[in-house]
Design a protein around this motif. Structure first.
Motif, PDB file in Angstrom:
ATOM      1  N   VAL A 327      23.919  12.226  15.838  1.00 54.48           N
ATOM      2  CA  VAL A 327      23.610  11.620  14.546  1.00 54.48           C
ATOM      3  C   VAL A 327      24.758  10.707  14.150  1.00 54.48           C
ATOM      4  CG1 VAL A 327      23.158  12.047  12.109  1.00 54.48           C
ATOM      5  CG2 VAL A 327      22.169  13.551  13.851  1.00 54.48           C
ATOM      6  N   ALA A 328      24.463   9.411  13.984  1.00 55.71           N
ATOM      7  CA  ALA A 328      25.511   8.433  13.726  1.00 55.71           C
ATOM      8  C   ALA A 328      25.218   7.533  12.540  1.00 55.71           C
ATOM      9  CB  ALA A 328      25.728   7.562  14.979  1.00 55.71           C
ATOM     10  N   GLN A 329      23.996   7.601  11.997  1.00 58.14           N
ATOM     11  CA  GLN A 329      23.656   6.685  10.919  1.00 58.14           C
ATOM     12  C   GLN A 329      22.535   7.274  10.079  1.00 58.14           C
ATOM     13  OE1 GLN A 329      22.312   3.118  12.893  1.00 58.14           O
ATOM     14  NE2 GLN A 329      20.416   4.039  13.603  1.00 58.14           N
ATOM     15  N   VAL A 330      22.364   6.730   8.897  1.00 58.85           N
ATOM     16  CA  VAL A 330      21.240   7.049   8.037  1.00 58.85           C
ATOM     17  C   VAL A 330      20.390   5.804   7.914  1.00 58.85           C
ATOM     18  CG1 VAL A 330      20.525   7.683   5.690  1.00 58.85           C
ATOM     19  CG2 VAL A 330      22.472   8.831   6.755  1.00 58.85           C
ATOM     20  N   ALA A 331      19.078   5.960   8.131  1.00 61.26           N
ATOM     21  CA  ALA A 331      18.186   4.806   8.086  1.00 61.26           C
ATOM     22  C   ALA A 331      16.788   5.253   7.728  1.00 61.26           C
ATOM     23  CB  ALA A 331      18.181   4.066   9.433  1.00 61.26           C
ATOM     24  N   SER A 332      15.959   4.295   7.324  1.00 61.20           N
ATOM     25  CA  SER A 332      14.534   4.541   7.103  1.00 61.20           C
ATOM     26  C   SER A 332      13.767   4.052   8.316  1.00 61.20           C
ATOM     27  CB  SER A 332      14.051   3.819   5.851  1.00 61.20           C
ATOM     28  OG  SER A 332      14.637   4.367   4.685  1.00 61.20           O
ATOM     29  N   LEU A 333      12.787   4.831   8.725  1.00 58.53           N
ATOM     30  CA  LEU A 333      11.919   4.454   9.829  1.00 58.53           C
ATOM     31  C   LEU A 333      10.654   3.829   9.243  1.00 58.53           C
ATOM     32  CD1 LEU A 333      12.222   7.588  12.140  1.00 58.53           C
ATOM     33  CD2 LEU A 333      13.356   5.386  12.407  1.00 58.53           C
ATOM     34  N   VAL A 334      10.396   2.588   9.592  1.00 54.80           N
ATOM     35  CA  VAL A 334       9.229   1.878   9.078  1.00 54.80           C
ATOM     36  C   VAL A 334       8.424   1.344  10.248  1.00 54.80           C
ATOM     37  CG1 VAL A 334      10.405   1.280   6.938  1.00 54.80           C
ATOM     38  CG2 VAL A 334      10.472  -0.324   8.865  1.00 54.80           C
ATOM     39  N   GLY A 335       7.124   1.081   9.981  1.00 63.21           N
ATOM     40  CA  GLY A 335       6.250   0.581  11.023  1.00 63.21           C
ATOM     41  C   GLY A 335       6.124  -0.929  10.999  1.00 63.21           C
ATOM     42  N   PRO A 336       5.227  -1.467  11.817  1.00 62.24           N
ATOM     43  CA  PRO A 336       5.102  -2.910  11.982  1.00 62.24           C
ATOM     44  C   PRO A 336       4.095  -3.568  11.044  1.00 62.24           C
ATOM     45  CG  PRO A 336       3.748  -1.820  13.607  1.00 62.24           C
ATOM     46  CD  PRO A 336       4.406  -0.727  12.803  1.00 62.24           C
ATOM     47  N   LEU A 337       3.456  -2.795  10.165  1.00 62.34           N
ATOM     48  CA  LEU A 337       2.372  -3.345   9.357  1.00 62.34           C
ATOM     49  C   LEU A 337       2.916  -4.111   8.159  1.00 62.34           C
ATOM     50  CD1 LEU A 337      -0.016  -0.254   9.293  1.00 62.34           C
ATOM     51  CD2 LEU A 337       0.254  -1.990  11.069  1.00 62.34           C
ATOM     52  N   CYS A 338       2.166  -5.113   7.720  1.00 59.23           N
ATOM     53  CA  CYS A 338       2.615  -5.936   6.602  1.00 59.23           C
ATOM     54  C   CYS A 338       2.183  -5.313   5.279  1.00 59.23           C
ATOM     55  CB  CYS A 338       2.111  -7.373   6.740  1.00 59.23           C
ATOM     56  SG  CYS A 338       0.337  -7.531   7.020  1.00 59.23           S
ATOM     57  N   THR A 339       2.707  -4.118   5.012  1.00 58.66           N
ATOM     58  CA  THR A 339       2.520  -3.428   3.743  1.00 58.66           C
ATOM     59  C   THR A 339       3.752  -2.584   3.468  1.00 58.66           C
ATOM     60  OG1 THR A 339       1.277  -1.698   2.576  1.00 58.66           O
ATOM     61  CG2 THR A 339       1.233  -1.628   4.977  1.00 58.66           C
ATOM     62  N   PRO A 340       4.235  -2.544   2.233  1.00 57.92           N
ATOM     63  CA  PRO A 340       5.423  -1.721   1.951  1.00 57.92           C
ATOM     64  C   PRO A 340       5.163  -0.230   2.070  1.00 57.92           C
ATOM     65  CG  PRO A 340       4.498  -2.640  -0.082  1.00 57.92           C
ATOM     66  CD  PRO A 340       3.788  -3.311   1.061  1.00 57.92           C
ATOM     67  N   GLY A 341       3.891   0.166   2.197  1.00 58.49           N
ATOM     68  CA  GLY A 341       3.578   1.577   2.385  1.00 58.49           C
ATOM     69  C   GLY A 341       3.742   2.069   3.799  1.00 58.49           C
ATOM     70  N   ASP A 342       4.095   1.178   4.727  1.00 61.90           N
ATOM     71  CA  ASP A 342       4.203   1.581   6.134  1.00 61.90           C
ATOM     72  C   ASP A 342       5.581   2.183   6.406  1.00 61.90           C
ATOM     73  OD1 ASP A 342       3.513   1.984   8.732  1.00 61.90           O
ATOM     74  OD2 ASP A 342       3.783  -0.095   9.375  1.00 61.90           O
ATOM     75  N   VAL A 343       5.785   3.383   5.894  1.00 63.06           N
ATOM     76  CA  VAL A 343       7.065   4.091   6.017  1.00 63.06           C
ATOM     77  C   VAL A 343       6.797   5.455   6.634  1.00 63.06           C
ATOM     78  CG1 VAL A 343       9.057   5.023   4.784  1.00 63.06           C
ATOM     79  CG2 VAL A 343       7.960   2.923   3.971  1.00 63.06           C
ATOM     80  N   LEU A 344       7.510   5.763   7.701  1.00 59.65           N
ATOM     81  CA  LEU A 344       7.370   7.061   8.354  1.00 59.65           C
ATOM     82  C   LEU A 344       8.443   8.055   7.921  1.00 59.65           C
ATOM     83  CD1 LEU A 344       6.386   6.099  12.014  1.00 59.65           C
ATOM     84  CD2 LEU A 344       4.925   6.523  10.041  1.00 59.65           C
ATOM     85  N   LEU A 350      20.068   9.683  11.903  1.00 61.78           N
ATOM     86  CA  LEU A 350      19.621   9.237  13.216  1.00 61.78           C
ATOM     87  C   LEU A 350      20.818   8.928  14.103  1.00 61.78           C
ATOM     88  CD1 LEU A 350      16.924   6.681  11.983  1.00 61.78           C
ATOM     89  CD2 LEU A 350      16.447   8.881  13.059  1.00 61.78           C
ATOM     90  N   PRO A 351      20.606   8.909  15.404  1.00 64.19           N
ATOM     91  CA  PRO A 351      21.649   8.409  16.303  1.00 64.19           C
ATOM     92  C   PRO A 351      21.843   6.907  16.102  1.00 64.19           C
ATOM     93  CG  PRO A 351      19.967   9.637  17.506  1.00 64.19           C
ATOM     94  CD  PRO A 351      19.433   9.367  16.136  1.00 64.19           C
ATOM     95  N   GLY A 352      22.775   6.362  16.798  1.00 67.83           N
ATOM     96  CA  GLY A 352      22.992   4.917  16.728  1.00 67.83           C
ATOM     97  C   GLY A 352      21.948   4.193  17.560  1.00 67.83           C
ATOM     98  N   LEU A 353      20.729   4.093  17.037  1.00 68.14           N
ATOM     99  CA  LEU A 353      19.620   3.514  17.788  1.00 68.14           C
ATOM    100  C   LEU A 353      19.639   2.003  17.712  1.00 68.14           C
ATOM    101  CD1 LEU A 353      16.840   5.975  16.590  1.00 68.14           C
ATOM    102  CD2 LEU A 353      17.799   5.851  18.893  1.00 68.14           C
TER     103      LEU A 353
END
Length: 410
Positions: A327-344, A350-353
């Motif tokens: 674990v090296a960072q804090v981030a939000s995982l989001v998808g490719p869709l063009c809507t702000p609701g596309d959040v996983l 998270l690691p340093g991805l």
């Protein structure tokens, strides 16, 4: 190269992976938690993939039966080798067309949700020269459990209100083509603790016994539903139900003293518990960006691939298990869709991805592909990979094609 990365390289991303060994382990564990005399229905709504469904029908121990709620699930069950004569067809909006398809396929048992539903079942059965065995679904006046998703105790499209059912007996038993053979109760989904689950089963059995005594209805099959929990798209293990078998047996002995001899046959249902921990969703990092001090990892899979029944207002908070452990960072995982609701997942460790790295979301074997916004933005569905013993059994992808449709025969 890790196993996940190799599968993504060979089959693409996003990629669902279903492990049939885990499916069978879940069936074994649930069977061990239930009285051995109980029948077990697999609810195909959780995951209708034929290979997954087939694993619950085959192998050691009593096979699961199929619980169906659509002609698509019927087709999947038939492809997986289920006996339609042992299946139970449920749902509050069964049309004449789908009932006819089910009857033609050999389905003979239906859960009736209302007087109108029962009449439609009977009319279709009569038109095909058969008699349908019907369970009356019961909407109890109250429930017991404090956790989980309530399916009873309020005005509902599901089932007959328990307090008025005795007044309907004469009408229900006189419907041509429909033979009342039992009751169906499903008051709770995804109970988070064993005490709630046990208490709900005890309440259901008391309700069923009271209705039997008040109505005199025949009771050959008593389906008391499920409620067995499993983590959804977050790390964690399926619960172990240490006390359920003893407590459920005692409640059955109290209310139905001949149940061990099959009078009535008692059945439970499960979907998420049986298949939830068998699946992972593998997806790849497409972009990494920082916006006003917050980091975002953009993945090639979003709520179109893992929606958590988002269309029902039940988008669940998700957390990812990356392909590496540091674990090296804090981030939000989001998808490719063009809507702000596309959040996983929001603000998770998270690691340093970086771009091209693989993220694995665990416990995604239930309510994955078919519970997502699959057609939104017309992106291709994820590939579904089935493995057993680490070896690939099949790889396939659902397609949504537009086909011409003529006027209905009705």
């Amino acid at each position: 190269m890790s196993r996940h990365a190799e599968w993504v390289r060979r089959y693409g991303s996003p990629l669902y992976v279903y492990d049939l060994d885990r499916v069978r382990a879940a069936r074994r564990d649930l069977r061990a938690s239930l009285p051995e005399e109980c029948a077990l229905f697999y609810s195909l709504k959780a995951n209708p993939h034929p290979d997954v469904a087939r694993a619950l029908r085959e192998g050691d121990g009593p096979p699961c039966r199929a619980e169906l709620s659509s002609t698509g699930e019927l087709a999947a069950a038939l492809a997986a080798g289920y006996d339609p004569a042992q299946a139970l067809y449920t749902g509050p909006g069964k049309t004449r067309a789908e009932l006819a398809e089910a009857v033609r396929a050999g389905v003979r048992a239906f859960s009736a949700e209302s007087v109108g539903d029962l009449r439609r079942i009977g009319a279709v059965a009569t038109a095909h020269g058969v008699v349908a065995d019907c369970l009356l679904r019961v909407n109890s006046a109250a429930g017991h459990a404090a956790t989980g998703i309530r399916m009873t105790g309020a005005p509902s499209q599901f089932g007959f209100d328990s307090e008025v059912l005795p007044d309907l007996v004469d009408e229900l038993t006189s419907v041509p083509g429909a033979r009342i053979t039992g009751l169906h109760l499903f008051p709770l989904s995804n109970a988070r603790d064993e005490a709630s689950l046990v208490g709900e089963f005890q309440h259901s059995l008391a309700t069923a016994a009271r209705l039997r005594d008040r109505t005199g209805l025949p009771l050959r099959l008593l389906d008391i539903g499920g409620g067995f929990a499993a983590p959804y798209a977050v790390p964690g293990a399926r619960p172990v139900y240490d006390k359920l078998r003893v407590e459920l047996s005692a409640a059955l002995d109290l209310h139905f003293p001949h149940w061990r001899a099959g009078d009535p046959l008692v059945a439970c249902e499960s979907g998420r518990y049986l298949v939830g921990d068998s699946g992972e969703l593998l997806c790849s990092v497409v972009d990494v960006k920082v916006s006003r001090g917050r980091r975002f990892l953009v993945l090639d899979a979003g709520i179109n691939a893992l929606g958590g029944m988002a269309g029902l207002g039940r988008l669940m908070p998700l957390a990812a298990r990356p392909d590496r452990d540091d674990v090296a960072q804090v981030a939000s995982l989001v998808g490719p869709l063009c809507t702000p609701g596309d959040v996983l997942a929001r603000e998770v460790g998270l690691p340093g991805l970086g771009v091209g790295d693989v993220v694995a979301i665990p416990n995604a074997g239930a309510y994955g592909v078919t519970a997502s916004l699959l057609a939104f933005l017309s992106r291709p569905a994820p590939v579904e990979l089935v493995v057993r013993g680490g070896h690939v059994v099949s790889a396939s992808r659902l397609r949504h094609d537009r086909v011409p449709v003529g006027p209905s025969a009705d």
